[in-house]
Motif scaffolding. Sequence first.
Motif, PDB file in Angstrom:
ATOM      1  N   LYS A   1      -6.334  -6.066   4.543  1.00  0.00           N
ATOM      2  CA  LYS A   1      -7.591  -5.773   3.855  1.00  0.00           C
ATOM      3  C   LYS A   1      -8.841  -5.989   5.009  1.00  0.00           C
TER       4      LYS A   1
ATOM      5  N   TYR B   1      -3.190   3.871  -1.846  1.00  0.00           N
ATOM      6  CA  TYR B   1      -3.691   2.761  -2.869  1.00  0.00           C
ATOM      7  C   TYR B   1      -3.110   1.296  -2.577  1.00  0.00           C
ATOM      8  N   VAL B   2      -3.910   0.408  -2.686  1.00  0.00           N
ATOM      9  CA  VAL B   2      -3.655  -1.109  -2.369  1.00  0.00           C
ATOM     10  C   VAL B   2      -3.298  -1.680  -3.611  1.00  0.00           C
TER      11      VAL B   2
ATOM     12  N   VAL C   1       0.980  -1.132   0.015  1.00  0.00           N
ATOM     13  CA  VAL C   1       0.048   0.178  -0.014  1.00  0.00           C
ATOM     14  C   VAL C   1       0.930   1.245  -0.008  1.00  0.00           C
TER      15      VAL C   1
ATOM     16  N   TYR D   1      -9.624   0.129   4.564  1.00  0.00           N
ATOM     17  CA  TYR D   1      -9.186  -0.724   3.066  1.00  0.00           C
ATOM     18  C   TYR D   1     -10.710  -0.520   2.736  1.00  0.00           C
TER      19      TYR D   1
ATOM     20  N   ARG E   1      -8.656   0.987  -2.253  1.00  0.00           N
ATOM     21  CA  ARG E   1      -7.883   2.444  -1.594  1.00  0.00           C
ATOM     22  C   ARG E   1      -7.849   2.203  -0.042  1.00  0.00           C
ATOM     23  N   SER E   2      -7.073   2.855   0.347  1.00  0.00           N
ATOM     24  CA  SER E   2      -6.941   2.810   1.785  1.00  0.00           C
ATOM     25  C   SER E   2      -6.722   4.140   2.573  1.00  0.00           C
TER      26      SER E   2
END
Length: 177
Positions: free
Chosen positions: A122, A79-80, A58, A174, A89-90
């Motif tokens: 996640k 971004y993951v 991430v 997440y 997204r995170s």
Amino acid sequence: MMKMMKIVTLAFLFAGLFCSRASAGWDPADSDHARMSVDSFRANAGLSRFFDSAYGYVVFPDVYKGGFIMLGGGHGKGYVYELNNLVGRSTITQLNVGPQLGGQSFSEIIFFKSRGDLDDFKKGNYELNAQVTAIIVTTGMATNTDYSNGVAVFVLPKAGVMAEATVGGQKFSYESY
């Protein structure tokens, strides 16, 4: 008068940490911003082995952090990636306590060694505590760095000045695409 200034400063600090622009789903500019952020970390040759071996990572292109007297915090969006594919997204939210003063911005990347490590992230209740150390990115610095409990964290400073001796943690969220 001084007490009122401290209260107003803290109010603005926390308002800035938790207020952000509204988003109505996927923004095509997100993938470009994510790619540029990953490219800035890939430019450091010492991180190539992490990009080659990590199951996922991430990246947070812009994390903003500030502190005043005994309380501080930070916030950023990221971004993951799973197997080098953008999957979600995170957000990162930091809170710390202890003597501190100033503000700074930085980029952060967290590598996950295995699928299980990424799956834990996640689930959406992932936290890093004060015992996890982020390595400041410098040329060649990652050659003798390794994973700790399946995670490796690197920070690329951008701007600002901050002095602190704090204890705190980072909490992550997440959201898949």
